[in-house]
Structure formats: C-alpha cells, structure tokens
Design an enzyme around this catalytic site. Structure first.
Site, short mmCIF file in Angstrom:
data_model
loop_
_atom_site.label_atom_id
_atom_site.label_comp_id
_atom_site.label_asym_id
_atom_site.label_seq_id
_atom_site.Cartn_x
_atom_site.Cartn_y
_atom_site.Cartn_z
N THR A 73 71.92 46.43 100.08
CA THR A 73 72.28 45.16 100.32
C THR A 73 72.25 44.75 101.59
O THR A 73 71.63 43.71 102.14
CB THR A 73 73.57 44.88 99.90
OG1 THR A 73 73.65 45.28 98.47
CG2 THR A 73 74.08 43.45 99.95
N ASN A 156 66.83 47.30 87.46
CA ASN A 156 68.04 48.29 87.17
C ASN A 156 68.59 47.94 85.92
O ASN A 156 69.29 48.89 85.59
CB ASN A 156 69.03 47.68 88.27
CG ASN A 156 69.18 46.13 88.52
OD1 ASN A 156 68.58 45.61 88.76
ND2 ASN A 156 70.50 45.86 88.12
N GLN A 184 66.12 51.56 92.53
CA GLN A 184 66.10 52.34 91.33
C GLN A 184 64.79 53.14 90.92
O GLN A 184 64.83 53.53 89.80
CB GLN A 184 66.49 51.28 90.06
CG GLN A 184 67.74 50.37 90.18
CD GLN A 184 68.98 51.20 89.79
OE1 GLN A 184 68.84 52.35 89.20
NE2 GLN A 184 70.00 50.70 90.10
N HIS A 206 73.22 55.91 96.96
CA HIS A 206 74.05 56.10 95.89
C HIS A 206 73.40 56.30 94.67
O HIS A 206 73.93 56.70 93.60
CB HIS A 206 75.32 55.65 96.20
CG HIS A 206 75.27 54.10 95.67
ND1 HIS A 206 75.64 53.72 94.40
CD2 HIS A 206 74.75 53.03 96.61
CE1 HIS A 206 75.55 52.30 94.61
NE2 HIS A 206 75.10 52.02 95.89
N THR A 243 77.23 52.71 116.06
CA THR A 243 77.10 54.09 115.99
C THR A 243 76.79 54.55 114.57
O THR A 243 77.46 54.38 113.65
CB THR A 243 78.34 54.77 116.51
OG1 THR A 243 78.45 54.21 117.96
CG2 THR A 243 78.19 56.24 116.53
N CYS A 331 79.38 44.72 88.26
CA CYS A 331 79.64 43.58 88.81
C CYS A 331 80.74 43.68 89.50
O CYS A 331 81.60 44.69 89.08
CB CYS A 331 79.77 42.42 87.75
SG CYS A 331 80.33 40.95 88.58
N1 PLP Z 1 68.91 46.79 94.41
C1 PLP Z 1 68.95 47.34 93.03
C2 PLP Z 1 67.91 47.50 92.25
C3 PLP Z 1 70.21 47.93 92.84
O1 PLP Z 1 70.32 48.22 91.85
C4 PLP Z 1 71.13 47.87 93.88
C5 PLP Z 1 72.69 48.59 93.40
O2 PLP Z 1 73.16 48.34 92.27
C6 PLP Z 1 71.06 47.35 95.13
C7 PLP Z 1 69.83 46.72 95.46
C8 PLP Z 1 72.05 47.29 96.11
O3 PLP Z 1 72.19 48.65 96.53
P1 PLP Z 1 73.74 49.01 97.35
O4 PLP Z 1 74.77 49.35 96.59
O5 PLP Z 1 73.33 50.07 98.27
O6 PLP Z 1 74.07 47.77 98.31
#
Ligand code: PLP
Length: 388
Positions: A73, A156, A184, A206, A243, A331
């Site tokens: 994000t 996703n 994804q 993650h 950092t 969500c």
């Molecule tokens: N883009 C997609 C397609 C995602 O599925 C996600 C996470 O759900 C993100 C971006 C955001 O990733 P992050 O949790 O590392 O901010």
C-alpha cells in the site's frame, strides 16, 4: 482442546514461511544500523542487500531497482504520484488511469485527487478491458502531462491473470507509464518486469510467506522515479527514508527466495488441489457459480457464489466448521463489504461470493475438510430454501 483449524485464506495473508521466520530471528540479533560504516552496520547492510537480490530475482529485476517500503500500500502511495523526477528535472503526470477491479491500495489513487483519476471498465468475465484503455488514452490530454496507468497482474478476489503485456503495448503507444500491482502474482506465476512491459511493479511480503508490514516498489530503470513519499535520512537511495526494518526485509528476502524456486511446478500442484475442491463443489451443488473458470487464473484461488447463500453468512458458517476463508478481499473493519470486483463485473455484489485461497502447505486433508463443510452448508441452504 481447541478445535483444529483449516486456513484457506492465503490471498488475505499467507502463513509465515519457516525460512522467513529463521531469517527474521537471525536478523533481530543484529545490532547495527545498515547506514553505519562500522562492522555492525556492514553486517546489517549485508542482510538488506541479500534480501534485495532475492526480491529482485523473484520478479526478474535488477537489485538496484528494488526500493523497500512498509507495505505494498505504501509502495502504491509512493508510485501513484503526479510528479516524477528525471535527475533534477520534474516530469508532470497529467492523469491517473486505474481499472475498476484494482485493490483499494491502488483505487485510493495515491497522491492524485479524485478528479485527476479515471476508472477503466472491465469485461463481464472479470478481465481488464483493453478497448477501454485504448479509448481513454486516445482522449488523454498530453498538455497536462504523461498518462499513468495502474493495473493488477492477478486479481485478489477472482485470481484471474490479466492481459498486462497487451495493456502495456497500448500504454506505450500512447507514451504512458505502466504500474503493475503484482502482489497476488509474485510466487504464483513467473513474473518478469521486462516481459510484462511494466515501468514499476508493486510486491508485498506477506502474500508469499514473508512477514506483514513490508513491501517493495520495483522499477525497470532508475532514470524516471516518482517523487519520494517519505523523506528524511536518504535511505533507499533517497527514494524511501527511514532506518530499514532489517528483520522484516530479511524475512521478505527468504520468502521471495523460496517462492522463486519451481514456481510452475509448485503452483501446478496447488492448482490440482483447488481443481479438486471445485469439482467437488460442482458435484455437491451444481448451481455453484465459479468466477473466472476457463480463463487464465492463478492455481490457488477459487471465487464462488452459492445461490441462496449470502457471502457473509457463508463465511461465518465455514468459520464455525473450523475453516477460514473469506468473502472477497479482507476488509480492515472486519465487515464484509460489497465486492467492488463483482460490481465491476456486473454481478450480484449484494449477495457476494466466497473466496477459497490456498498455498504450498495446504494438504489433501485441508481440501477434504473444505469439501465436507461445503457439502453440509450447501445442503442446509437447500433445506432452508425448501422450507421457505
Ligand atoms: N494489492 C493487492 C492485489 C492486494 O491483494 C493487497 C493486499 O491485500 C495489496 C495490494 C496491499 O498489500 P499490503 O497489505 O502489503 O499493503
């Protein structure tokens, strides 16, 4: 004794990979700051640079083009910038174009105002609409600056693989920049920034067995870069100050290394499990609607609608059966909102759909448990329907 749980929500987040856990523990005992020149600092720097190479390898990029961020994000907020820099020169971006099925991280538009962004339609099947990109970019006002297009490689919710190479050809023909959200996709299908024709990729640790709270912005070159979002001490070559989170970066690197191996073989095995689940769903409830079947999809995802079952109710029913899966995207509020992906596809977003998403450690037994729960839930739904 606590009831055994079956985790089938890998697209929300994947379990931590053992190699990532080990790398994080090792990194936690390092004292140095990676910017320090003494031996302790150099040891920490070594960990960061090793991870940078591992993440670069996963997406076919040059390690010097990987900028670590606190999440995908954040990478999106960084790269969705109305101002880019080429050396000292400022390059203006006139407008942002994003598809209607992008993750909120992209749909939020980064540093663009809502009236500086255009939403691109998708087809009923859930594919980005190449004609819509062509039409929008043909109408782009070049005087205001370059067009910036952001598209995802894998959705996703549906798991559908999007036609990014074709989209890139259109974007390039109109002189635009292409950002690809590969969150994804990385580790699930082979990803190469060059082969995709992307200028930037976004990845998140993650989703591939790394820790939460670490991501990366990967660029094809270094000449044209977005205005930094986080300024300060000049870390990450000035692109992202602060950092470095060494342990998280080490975990990201280890997970990326593991997932870069045998991508196709591993995911074929995962797809076989998913396909078995889908065949069993259709056998138990032939009216089940599975989105994206027949289209190129990642092997780990099944997005399905069971007529007569609200997604929210279904999610709770599975949870009570010991199974974690989700109703579309996770969500932050914990509530199940209407899926913007289903809305964009012209589907019934109010009833919603459920998403099963699995990964490398999902077992036959996990799938059997899912099938048993699905069969029971589908039967109850029928009974309720008959009683009504
Ligand atoms: N883009 C997609 C397609 C995602 O599925 C996600 C996470 O759900 C993100 C971006 C955001 O990733 P992050 O949790 O590392 O901010």
């Amino acid at each position: 004794m606590a009831r055994e749980r079956t985790y089938l929500d890998w697209n929300a987040t994947a379990p931590l990979h053992q190699g990532a856990r080990d790398a994080m523990f090792d990194a936690l005992s390092l004292t140095g700051n990676p910017s320090s020149v003494h031996a302790e600092g150099r040891a920490a720097r070594g960990v960061v640079e090793k991870a940078r190479r591992e993440v670069a390898t996963l997406v076919g990029a040059d390690p010097s083009h990987v900028t670590f961020t606190a999440s995908a994000t954040e990478a999106a907020s960084h790269v969705l910038s109305p101002v880019y820099r080429m050396g000292k020169a400022k390059i203006a971006i006139g407008r942002l174009y994003v598809s209607a099925i992008e993750h909120l991280a992209i749909r939020a538009g980064g540093r663009f105002a809502p009236d500086e962004a255009t939403e691109l339609t998708v087809t009923r099947a859930g594919l980005i609409d190449l004609d819509a990109i062509e039409v929008s970019l043909a109408a782009h006002d070049a005087k205001a600056g370059l067009p910036l297009v952001a598209l995802m490689l894998v959705n996703n919710e549906t798991g559908i693989i999007q036609p990014i190479r074709e989209a890139s050809a259109i974007v390039k023909r109109h002189g635009g920049l292409l950002i690809v959200d590969a969150v994804q996709a990385a580790g699930r299908i082979p990803v190469s920034i060059d082969a995709l024709g992307a200028d930037f990729l976004i990845v998140s640790a993650h989703k591939l067995g790394g820790p939460k709270g670490i991501g990366a912005l990967v660029s094809r070159g270094e000449t044209l870069m977005p205005e930094p979002l986080v300024r300060g001490g000049g870390q990450e070559k000035g692109h992202r100050a602060g950092t470095e989170n060494i342990a998280a970066i080490a975990g990201f690197g280890a997970a990326a290394r593991a997932m870069a191996e045998d991508v196709v073989g591993r995911n074929d095995a995962i797809a076989a499990l998913r396909d078995r689940a889908e065949a069993a769903m259709l056998a138990a409830a032939p009216d089940t609607l599975i989105y994206g079947r027949g289209l190129p999809r990642v092997g780990n995802t099944s997005f399905f609608h069971l007529p007569g079952l609200k997604a929210e109710t279904g999610q709770i029913a599975f949870d009570l059966e010991g199974i974690a899966l989700s109703a579309g995207a996770a969500c932050s509020s914990g509530k199940v909102g209407a899926s913007h992906v289903l809305t964009a596809m012209g589907e019934d977003a109010a009833t919603g759909a459920l998403r099963l998403s699995i990964g490398p450690t999902t077992t036959d037994q996990d799938v059997e448990r899912f099938i048993a729960a699905f069969t029971a839930i589908a039967a109850r739904r029928k009974l309720a329907g008959r009683a009504a």
